[in-house]
Design a protein around this motif. Structure first.
Motif, PDB file in Angstrom:
ATOM      1  N   GLU A 115       2.723  16.031 -20.118  1.00 14.49           N
ATOM      2  CA  GLU A 115       3.079  16.448 -18.762  1.00 14.49           C
ATOM      3  C   GLU A 115       2.252  17.654 -18.320  1.00 14.49           C
ATOM      4  O   GLU A 115       1.592  17.622 -17.273  1.00 14.49           O
ATOM      5  CB  GLU A 115       4.572  16.778 -18.691  1.00 14.49           C
ATOM      6  N   VAL A 116       2.264  18.735 -19.113  1.00 18.10           N
ATOM      7  CA  VAL A 116       1.571  19.950 -18.671  1.00 18.10           C
ATOM      8  C   VAL A 116       0.056  19.753 -18.671  1.00 18.10           C
ATOM      9  O   VAL A 116      -0.646  20.278 -17.797  1.00 18.10           O
ATOM     10  CB  VAL A 116       1.978  21.175 -19.518  1.00 18.10           C
ATOM     11  N   GLU A 117      -0.466  18.980 -19.623  1.00 16.47           N
ATOM     12  CA  GLU A 117      -1.909  18.719 -19.637  1.00 16.47           C
ATOM     13  C   GLU A 117      -2.302  17.880 -18.432  1.00 16.47           C
ATOM     14  O   GLU A 117      -3.381  18.079 -17.845  1.00 16.47           O
ATOM     15  CB  GLU A 117      -2.298  18.011 -20.940  1.00 16.47           C
ATOM     16  N   SER A 118      -1.452  16.966 -18.018  1.00 18.33           N
ATOM     17  CA  SER A 118      -1.738  16.143 -16.840  1.00 18.33           C
ATOM     18  C   SER A 118      -1.691  16.978 -15.564  1.00 18.33           C
ATOM     19  O   SER A 118      -2.504  16.782 -14.648  1.00 18.33           O
ATOM     20  CB  SER A 118      -0.751  14.978 -16.746  1.00 18.33           C
ATOM     21  N   PHE A 119      -0.736  17.895 -15.472  1.00 16.91           N
ATOM     22  CA  PHE A 119      -0.693  18.793 -14.319  1.00 16.91           C
ATOM     23  C   PHE A 119      -1.993  19.599 -14.236  1.00 16.91           C
ATOM     24  O   PHE A 119      -2.602  19.727 -13.169  1.00 16.91           O
ATOM     25  CB  PHE A 119       0.495  19.746 -14.420  1.00 16.91           C
ATOM     26  N   MET A 120      -2.411  20.142 -15.372  1.00 16.23           N
ATOM     27  CA  MET A 120      -3.623  20.956 -15.396  1.00 16.23           C
ATOM     28  C   MET A 120      -4.851  20.118 -15.053  1.00 16.23           C
ATOM     29  O   MET A 120      -5.692  20.525 -14.241  1.00 16.23           O
ATOM     30  CB  MET A 120      -3.787  21.609 -16.765  1.00 16.23           C
ATOM     31  N   GLU A 121      -4.976  18.956 -15.649  1.00 21.99           N
ATOM     32  CA  GLU A 121      -6.147  18.117 -15.427  1.00 21.99           C
ATOM     33  C   GLU A 121      -6.255  17.709 -13.959  1.00 21.99           C
ATOM     34  O   GLU A 121      -7.351  17.756 -13.371  1.00 21.99           O
ATOM     35  CB  GLU A 121      -6.085  16.870 -16.310  1.00 21.99           C
ATOM     36  N   SER A 122      -5.144  17.331 -13.362  1.00 24.44           N
ATOM     37  CA  SER A 122      -5.194  16.901 -11.963  1.00 24.44           C
ATOM     38  C   SER A 122      -5.532  18.078 -11.052  1.00 24.44           C
ATOM     39  O   SER A 122      -6.281  17.915 -10.077  1.00 24.44           O
ATOM     40  CB  SER A 122      -3.861  16.266 -11.549  1.00 24.44           C
ATOM     41  N   ALA A 123      -5.006  19.258 -11.343  1.00 22.90           N
ATOM     42  CA  ALA A 123      -5.300  20.426 -10.513  1.00 22.90           C
ATOM     43  C   ALA A 123      -6.778  20.805 -10.601  1.00 22.90           C
ATOM     44  O   ALA A 123      -7.422  21.093  -9.587  1.00 22.90           O
ATOM     45  CB  ALA A 123      -4.421  21.600 -10.931  1.00 22.90           C
ATOM     46  N   LEU A 124      -7.330  20.782 -11.812  1.00 22.96           N
ATOM     47  CA  LEU A 124      -8.737  21.135 -11.988  1.00 22.96           C
ATOM     48  C   LEU A 124      -9.654  20.108 -11.330  1.00 22.96           C
ATOM     49  O   LEU A 124     -10.613  20.466 -10.632  1.00 22.96           O
ATOM     50  CB  LEU A 124      -9.067  21.244 -13.479  1.00 22.96           C
ATOM     51  N   ARG A 125      -9.353  18.830 -11.536  1.00 26.73           N
ATOM     52  CA  ARG A 125     -10.204  17.782 -10.950  1.00 26.73           C
ATOM     53  C   ARG A 125     -10.028  17.747  -9.432  1.00 26.73           C
ATOM     54  O   ARG A 125     -10.904  17.268  -8.709  1.00 26.73           O
ATOM     55  CB  ARG A 125      -9.872  16.419 -11.558  1.00 26.73           C
ATOM     56  N   GLY A 126      -8.891  18.279  -8.952  1.00 24.01           N
ATOM     57  CA  GLY A 126      -8.645  18.338  -7.518  1.00 24.01           C
ATOM     58  C   GLY A 126      -9.271  19.541  -6.847  1.00 24.01           C
ATOM     59  O   GLY A 126      -9.141  19.707  -5.630  1.00 24.01           O
ATOM     60  N   GLY A 127      -9.923  20.403  -7.622  1.00 27.22           N
ATOM     61  CA  GLY A 127     -10.661  21.517  -7.023  1.00 27.22           C
ATOM     62  C   GLY A 127     -10.178  22.904  -7.365  1.00 27.22           C
ATOM     63  O   GLY A 127     -10.798  23.891  -6.950  1.00 27.22           O
ATOM     64  N   LEU A 128      -9.087  23.046  -8.098  1.00 29.60           N
ATOM     65  CA  LEU A 128      -8.609  24.379  -8.459  1.00 29.60           C
ATOM     66  C   LEU A 128      -9.558  24.999  -9.475  1.00 29.60           C
ATOM     67  O   LEU A 128      -9.908  24.373 -10.478  1.00 29.60           O
ATOM     68  CB  LEU A 128      -7.199  24.298  -9.057  1.00 29.60           C
ATOM     69  N   ARG A 129      -9.963  26.214  -9.211  1.00 28.11           N
ATOM     70  CA  ARG A 129     -10.881  26.901 -10.115  1.00 28.11           C
ATOM     71  C   ARG A 129     -10.117  27.897 -10.971  1.00 28.11           C
ATOM     72  O   ARG A 129      -9.469  28.815 -10.455  1.00 28.11           O
ATOM     73  CB  ARG A 129     -11.980  27.612  -9.320  1.00 28.11           C
ATOM     74  N   LEU A 130     -10.193  27.702 -12.267  1.00 29.49           N
ATOM     75  CA  LEU A 130      -9.548  28.595 -13.219  1.00 29.49           C
ATOM     76  C   LEU A 130     -10.535  28.930 -14.332  1.00 29.49           C
ATOM     77  O   LEU A 130     -11.356  28.097 -14.706  1.00 29.49           O
ATOM     78  CB  LEU A 130      -8.300  27.936 -13.834  1.00 29.49           C
ATOM     79  N   THR A 131     -10.423  30.133 -14.863  1.00 26.23           N
ATOM     80  CA  THR A 131     -11.233  30.493 -16.024  1.00 26.23           C
ATOM     81  C   THR A 131     -10.602  29.896 -17.276  1.00 26.23           C
ATOM     82  O   THR A 131      -9.449  29.437 -17.262  1.00 26.23           O
ATOM     83  CB  THR A 131     -11.300  32.016 -16.181  1.00 26.23           C
ATOM     84  N   GLY A 132     -11.355  29.911 -18.362  1.00 29.15           N
ATOM     85  CA  GLY A 132     -10.805  29.430 -19.624  1.00 29.15           C
ATOM     86  C   GLY A 132      -9.561  30.192 -20.034  1.00 29.15           C
ATOM     87  O   GLY A 132      -8.588  29.606 -20.536  1.00 29.15           O
ATOM     88  N   ASP A 133      -9.582  31.506 -19.838  1.00 29.26           N
ATOM     89  CA  ASP A 133      -8.414  32.313 -20.185  1.00 29.26           C
ATOM     90  C   ASP A 133      -7.213  31.953 -19.322  1.00 29.26           C
ATOM     91  O   ASP A 133      -6.068  31.959 -19.797  1.00 29.26           O
ATOM     92  CB  ASP A 133      -8.732  33.805 -20.028  1.00 29.26           C
ATOM     93  N   GLU A 134      -7.467  31.644 -18.057  1.00 29.95           N
ATOM     94  CA  GLU A 134      -6.356  31.277 -17.178  1.00 29.95           C
ATOM     95  C   GLU A 134      -5.777  29.921 -17.578  1.00 29.95           C
ATOM     96  O   GLU A 134      -4.552  29.717 -17.530  1.00 29.95           O
ATOM     97  CB  GLU A 134      -6.836  31.260 -15.724  1.00 29.95           C
TER      98      GLU A 134
END
Length: 274
Positions: A115-134
């Motif tokens: 669940e949490v990995e899917s939330f993260m993956e979709s947000a990143l592929r959708g354009g959210l920019r986060l650093t590795g630490d974030e």
């Protein structure tokens, strides 16, 4: 000071979940969860999701929003309710005939991580920019959500590297079973209410399902018997970015009443007293 809940407005969790495209991530997680035979058997033998898929979706979405935006007490109360429901459920492994508890930590951990990995993956592929630490910070924050369903946070992957390592360990246990194939088909072509299945809404729903499938890891798509080609990832990333930017124009407070309530609660607590 108002209770900001488990995370609060300064958390990475709030940044990730303000992206409406995480809803597609939620669907992606269901495709992943169905690949663990015991997990999908537990759902098939205990859930009424086929009779009321949209009601089940609404309950799940409300739970996630409560955990993220509710007060600490609201989140803990929601967790207690989920633990009480799971504690009453058992299922039979169709491969071995063994009876098992639905609240087995191994199953809960699989559901949480996907669940949490899917939330993260979709947000990143959708354009959210986060650093590795974030990104690592998000996974670390989400161990608090894992504790609500009964998991020991120390046993839950708390960084991107730990999530990747967890998936590698789990892959030998994954398989396409009769239950997982049926679940995947149902997720792709669910019944639509109010006769919408005979309208263009059916095409839109199929497009969302196709995007969720495209966002799956290559190995997961191949388990479903689908192409795991690099071109699929490129096309999916482009589509996710377009959709993510379109959806980001919608004020999240319109979509999430619980987030709106949390923002108001925090703002009221920070307002100077007369």
């Amino acid at each position: 000071m108002s209770d900001v809940g488990l995370f609060g407005p300064d958390s990475v969790t709030w940044r990730v979940h303000r992206e409406p495209i995480v809803t597609v991530g939620g669907l992606r997680s269901l495709y992943l969860q169905a690949l663990l035979p015991r997990a999908v058997a537990g759902v098939e033998q205990n859930s009424r999701y086929r009779k009321d898929p949209w009601g089940r979706f609404q309950h799940t979405a409300t739970y996630v929003a409560t955990v993220i935006y509710g007060t600490t007490e609201q989140a803990e109360r929601a967790g207690r309710r989920v633990r009480a429901i799971h504690a009453k459920m058992t299922a039979t492994d169709p491969r071995t005939g063994e009876r098992f508890r639905v609240d087995d930590p191994d199953l809960l951990r699989w559901v949480h991580v996907t669940e949490v990995e899917s939330f993260m993956e979709s947000a990143l592929r959708g354009g959210l920019r986060l650093t590795g630490d974030e990104i690592d910070g998000y996974y670390a924050e989400q161990t608090r959500a894992a504790a609500l369903v009964g998991l020991d946070p120390a046993t839950v992957p708390a960084s991107a590297a730990e999530v990747a390592s967890y998936y590698e360990r789990m892959r030998p246990e994954l398989a396409l079973t009769v239950d997982s194939a049926a679940t995947g088909l149902f997720l792709t072509l669910p019944p639509l209410p109010y006769g919408l299945g005979l309208t263009p809404v059916r095409g839109a729903a199929l497009g969302v399902a196709a995007l969720a499938i495209g966002l799956l890891p290559t190995w997961a798509r191949r388990l479903y018997g689908l192409p795991g080609l690099p071109a699929t990832d490129l096309i999916t990333s482009a589509n996710a970015l377009v959709l993510g930017r379109m959806l980001s124009a919608i004020p999240i407070e319109w979509i999430s009443p619980l987030r709106r309530a949390a923002v108001r609660r925090i703002a009221a607590s920070e307002a100077p007293s007369a």
